[in-house]
Design a protein around this motif. Sequence first.
Motif, PDB file in Angstrom:
ATOM      1  N   GLY A 114      -0.580  -1.872  -0.765  1.00 54.96           N
ATOM      2  CA  GLY A 114       0.807  -1.585  -0.370  1.00 54.96           C
ATOM      3  C   GLY A 114       1.055  -2.016   1.062  1.00 54.96           C
ATOM      4  O   GLY A 114       0.130  -2.129   1.866  1.00 54.96           O
ATOM      5  N   GLY A 115       2.319  -2.237   1.394  1.00 55.66           N
ATOM      6  CA  GLY A 115       2.690  -2.626   2.751  1.00 55.66           C
ATOM      7  C   GLY A 115       3.192  -1.419   3.529  1.00 55.66           C
ATOM      8  O   GLY A 115       4.053  -0.696   3.045  1.00 55.66           O
ATOM      9  N   VAL A 116       2.638  -1.224   4.715  1.00 50.43           N
ATOM     10  CA  VAL A 116       3.089  -0.095   5.543  1.00 50.43           C
ATOM     11  C   VAL A 116       4.522  -0.352   6.018  1.00 50.43           C
ATOM     12  O   VAL A 116       5.372   0.540   6.022  1.00 50.43           O
ATOM     13  CB  VAL A 116       2.159   0.112   6.763  1.00 50.43           C
TER      14      VAL A 116
ATOM     15  N   GLU B  81       9.071  -6.257  -4.476  1.00 46.87           N
ATOM     16  CA  GLU B  81       7.699  -5.726  -4.517  1.00 46.87           C
ATOM     17  C   GLU B  81       7.433  -4.760  -3.359  1.00 46.87           C
ATOM     18  O   GLU B  81       7.699  -5.067  -2.200  1.00 46.87           O
ATOM     19  CB  GLU B  81       6.690  -6.876  -4.446  1.00 46.87           C
ATOM     20  N   PHE B  82       6.861  -3.634  -3.726  1.00 46.07           N
ATOM     21  CA  PHE B  82       6.538  -2.579  -2.773  1.00 46.07           C
ATOM     22  C   PHE B  82       5.007  -2.520  -2.639  1.00 46.07           C
ATOM     23  O   PHE B  82       4.442  -2.532  -1.553  1.00 46.07           O
ATOM     24  CB  PHE B  82       7.061  -1.270  -3.382  1.00 46.07           C
ATOM     25  N   GLU B  83       4.349  -2.485  -3.789  1.00 51.98           N
ATOM     26  CA  GLU B  83       2.885  -2.371  -3.809  1.00 51.98           C
ATOM     27  C   GLU B  83       2.372  -3.052  -5.071  1.00 51.98           C
ATOM     28  O   GLU B  83       3.023  -3.005  -6.111  1.00 51.98           O
ATOM     29  CB  GLU B  83       2.504  -0.877  -3.811  1.00 51.98           C
TER      30      GLU B  83
ATOM     31  N   PHE C 142      12.163 -24.053   2.827  1.00 50.41           N
ATOM     32  CA  PHE C 142      12.291 -22.824   2.039  1.00 50.41           C
ATOM     33  C   PHE C 142      11.172 -22.732   1.020  1.00 50.41           C
ATOM     34  O   PHE C 142      10.539 -23.734   0.686  1.00 50.41           O
ATOM     35  CB  PHE C 142      13.626 -22.816   1.276  1.00 50.41           C
ATOM     36  N   ARG C 143      11.013 -21.499   0.490  1.00 47.89           N
ATOM     37  CA  ARG C 143      10.094 -21.327  -0.634  1.00 47.89           C
ATOM     38  C   ARG C 143      10.839 -21.713  -1.902  1.00 47.89           C
ATOM     39  O   ARG C 143      11.924 -21.206  -2.169  1.00 47.89           O
ATOM     40  CB  ARG C 143       9.651 -19.866  -0.724  1.00 47.89           C
ATOM     41  N   ALA C 144      10.240 -22.615  -2.674  1.00 51.06           N
ATOM     42  CA  ALA C 144      10.926 -23.128  -3.861  1.00 51.06           C
ATOM     43  C   ALA C 144      11.234 -22.012  -4.853  1.00 51.06           C
ATOM     44  O   ALA C 144      12.214 -22.087  -5.596  1.00 51.06           O
ATOM     45  CB  ALA C 144      10.062 -24.199  -4.519  1.00 51.06           C
TER      46      ALA C 144
ATOM     47  N   ASN D 288       1.577 -17.051   7.314  1.00 49.90           N
ATOM     48  CA  ASN D 288       2.575 -17.997   7.798  1.00 49.90           C
ATOM     49  C   ASN D 288       3.662 -18.137   6.737  1.00 49.90           C
ATOM     50  O   ASN D 288       3.779 -19.176   6.087  1.00 49.90           O
ATOM     51  CB  ASN D 288       1.889 -19.330   8.092  1.00 49.90           C
ATOM     52  N   GLU D 289       4.426 -17.076   6.527  1.00 47.40           N
ATOM     53  CA  GLU D 289       5.459 -17.045   5.489  1.00 47.40           C
ATOM     54  C   GLU D 289       6.474 -18.152   5.767  1.00 47.40           C
ATOM     55  O   GLU D 289       6.913 -18.340   6.902  1.00 47.40           O
ATOM     56  CB  GLU D 289       6.186 -15.698   5.492  1.00 47.40           C
ATOM     57  N   ILE D 290       6.861 -18.870   4.723  1.00 48.94           N
ATOM     58  CA  ILE D 290       7.812 -19.974   4.904  1.00 48.94           C
ATOM     59  C   ILE D 290       9.182 -19.424   5.284  1.00 48.94           C
ATOM     60  O   ILE D 290       9.841 -19.928   6.195  1.00 48.94           O
ATOM     61  CB  ILE D 290       7.913 -20.817   3.603  1.00 48.94           C
TER      62      ILE D 290
ATOM     63  N   GLU E 138       1.390  -4.746   8.228  1.00 48.72           N
ATOM     64  CA  GLU E 138       0.236  -3.881   7.940  1.00 48.72           C
ATOM     65  C   GLU E 138       0.143  -3.587   6.447  1.00 48.72           C
ATOM     66  O   GLU E 138       1.163  -3.407   5.781  1.00 48.72           O
ATOM     67  CB  GLU E 138       0.378  -2.557   8.695  1.00 48.72           C
ATOM     68  N   GLN E 139      -1.086  -3.500   5.981  1.00 50.45           N
ATOM     69  CA  GLN E 139      -1.319  -3.157   4.576  1.00 50.45           C
ATOM     70  C   GLN E 139      -2.153  -1.892   4.482  1.00 50.45           C
ATOM     71  O   GLN E 139      -2.903  -1.564   5.413  1.00 50.45           O
ATOM     72  CB  GLN E 139      -2.079  -4.294   3.879  1.00 50.45           C
ATOM     73  N   MET E 140      -2.023  -1.172   3.368  1.00 50.95           N
ATOM     74  CA  MET E 140      -2.914  -0.040   3.086  1.00 50.95           C
ATOM     75  C   MET E 140      -3.458  -0.259   1.676  1.00 50.95           C
ATOM     76  O   MET E 140      -2.686  -0.366   0.739  1.00 50.95           O
ATOM     77  CB  MET E 140      -2.199   1.306   3.266  1.00 50.95           C
TER      78      MET E 140
HETATM   79  P1  ATP Z   1       5.219 -11.267  -2.153  1.00 46.84           P
HETATM   80  O1  ATP Z   1       5.237 -11.679  -3.609  1.00 46.84           O
HETATM   81  O2  ATP Z   1       6.365 -10.367  -1.767  1.00 46.84           O
HETATM   82  O3  ATP Z   1       5.012 -12.418  -1.217  1.00 46.84           O
HETATM   83  P2  ATP Z   1       2.457 -10.702  -2.482  1.00 46.84           P
HETATM   84  O4  ATP Z   1       2.397 -10.552  -3.958  1.00 46.84           O
HETATM   85  O5  ATP Z   1       1.995 -11.948  -1.855  1.00 46.84           O
HETATM   86  O6  ATP Z   1       3.942 -10.347  -1.957  1.00 46.84           O
HETATM   87  P3  ATP Z   1       0.195  -9.085  -1.899  1.00 46.84           P
HETATM   88  O7  ATP Z   1      -0.609 -10.228  -1.437  1.00 46.84           O
HETATM   89  O8  ATP Z   1      -0.119  -8.483  -3.225  1.00 46.84           O
HETATM   90  O9  ATP Z   1       1.755  -9.460  -1.825  1.00 46.84           O
HETATM   91  O10 ATP Z   1       0.193  -7.986  -0.752  1.00 46.84           O
HETATM   92  C1  ATP Z   1       0.186  -6.604  -1.023  1.00 46.84           C
HETATM   93  C2  ATP Z   1       1.316  -5.909  -0.307  1.00 46.84           C
HETATM   94  O11 ATP Z   1       1.359  -6.267   1.081  1.00 46.84           O
HETATM   95  C3  ATP Z   1       2.705  -6.225  -0.838  1.00 46.84           C
HETATM   96  O12 ATP Z   1       3.002  -5.448  -1.979  1.00 46.84           O
HETATM   97  C4  ATP Z   1       3.574  -5.858   0.333  1.00 46.84           C
HETATM   98  O13 ATP Z   1       3.835  -4.459   0.370  1.00 46.84           O
HETATM   99  C5  ATP Z   1       2.702  -6.231   1.524  1.00 46.84           C
HETATM  100  N1  ATP Z   1       3.104  -7.553   2.007  1.00 46.84           N
HETATM  101  C6  ATP Z   1       2.698  -8.756   1.541  1.00 46.84           C
HETATM  102  N2  ATP Z   1       3.256  -9.754   2.247  1.00 46.84           N
HETATM  103  C7  ATP Z   1       4.047  -9.179   3.180  1.00 46.84           C
HETATM  104  C8  ATP Z   1       4.882  -9.687   4.211  1.00 46.84           C
HETATM  105  N3  ATP Z   1       4.998 -10.985   4.428  1.00 46.84           N
HETATM  106  N4  ATP Z   1       5.540  -8.801   5.003  1.00 46.84           N
HETATM  107  C9  ATP Z   1       5.418  -7.464   4.813  1.00 46.84           C
HETATM  108  N5  ATP Z   1       4.635  -6.936   3.851  1.00 46.84           N
HETATM  109  C10 ATP Z   1       3.953  -7.766   3.040  1.00 46.84           C
END
Ligand code: ATP
Length: 450
Positions: free
Chosen positions: A324-326, A281-283, A113-115, A196-198, A211-213
């Motif tokens: 932001g995340g699509v 977090e959204f953006e 897990f993420r701590a 590689n999200e934990i 996807e990001q925008m």
């Molecule tokens: P978090 O704290 O949620 O891990 P982050 O701060 O690492 O996010 P950023 O690196 O700033 O996120 O990425 C910008 C945007 O990309 C985020 O606001 C989110 O909308 C999107 N994003 C980031 N990681 C993911 C993910 N694993 N899955 C879907 N969208 C993501």
Amino acid sequence: MPRSACGGARNDKANMNDDLMQKIVALCKRRGFIYPGSEIYGGLGGTWDYGPLGVELKNNIKRQWWKDVVQLREDMVGIDSAIMLNPKVWEASGHVEAFTDPLVECKVCHARFRADHTRETLEHEKSHDGKVEWTQPQKFNLLVKAYLGVLEDKQSEIYLRGEITQGVHVNFKNVLDSTRVKIPFGIAQVGKSFRNEITPGNFTFRSREFEQMEIQYYIDPKGKEDQKWFEYWKKQRMDWYLSLGIKKENLRFRDHEEKERAHYAKAATDIEYNSPFGWSEFEGIHHRGDWDLSRHEQYSGQDMKYRDPDTGEEYLPWVIETSGGVDRAALFLLVDAYSEEGGRTILKLHQKLAPYKVAVFPLLANKPKLVGLAKKIYQDLKQDFISAWDDRGNIGGRYASQDEIGTPFCVTVDFQSLEDEMVTVRDRDSAKQERVKIVDLKSYLHGKID
Ligand code: ATP
């Protein structure tokens, strides 16, 4: 492990929120918005596939974003960089060294897990009746490795991009040399990133491929206008989500504290959404200073400076980034739009985002004259709007089916239509019906949708 406030006893609100998420996940699968990735092989953790309606929704979001941040502005241009970049890019950007999350492992079952994700770790503790011991947090790098070339050795190791940002900065000089941009200006990009999200989870919220925008907005550091631009972009981005109909009470800013920020970031704020799993977090809006360009200058040996065309002065600009995340936008728009009213499930999506803008029905499927006229109208509307056709079951059922996927307008051709050349247009949100002349139908719908 630290205990968080959200780890207390389950209450009614939490159960309602779980229920809402389950309904949305089920609706997405049943109606073709989002499916689990590689499902027939048992899935692949943290990946999702967008179905016929999901791809329309996602494309609408991206198209609207591009229109608003590139097409309608004079200080923005767009690019589409490669997903696979020279690995030195990620050394320069600091990702190889520091793109890490703290990982802990349960000593009982070795789940990881993420701590800092206390809700998940607490839930895991509960599943072992609280008898869990954790390893010390270790740094876990999120970059996804791949091999490019015919040899699987260290030299052909690359990373799939962990953010789309760097593809913009490495092209800063190319854009300057090939266009007429002048500071202040921005470069926009939309595209896939891989991490590689934990603990991927909360449906598409945290995926491993997403996807990001993003906008990278370059400003003059001497102008002392960085705070102004930072505030400007915060407002622009918040206003954009509001313009898509997201409820104001479900959005807020959260400024990052200094210890949360990357060491180079001069300021950072998140736009958060009040999701069923808490404010999330959204953006992100980040003041990145000249970190990226200075590092690429250092690592590539290339001059990354901007030359002011009026004064001849050269400098490394500062950057305000909006990221932001699509997928998060699609998810939160679905959550925000979901409503149940008088036994109806309605997705109150903004007209601009709804996968289908209009659905056309012949009142009865076995009356060739009705079907013929309805088909003609359908074919004509398709030229201007993504349109659906439905001739199954009764009209009530067809309305319900379109409400559930957010189609703003339904057009019914009935026997009267054959006489008076008018059709019934029914509005999704009010369920009100109006008779409209067939010749005026397109302009009527354009007036409501555009
Ligand atoms: P978090 O704290 O949620 O891990 P982050 O701060 O690492 O996010 P950023 O690196 O700033 O996120 O990425 C910008 C945007 O990309 C985020 O606001 C989110 O909308 C999107 N994003 C980031 N990681 C993911 C993910 N694993 N899955 C879907 N969208 C993501």
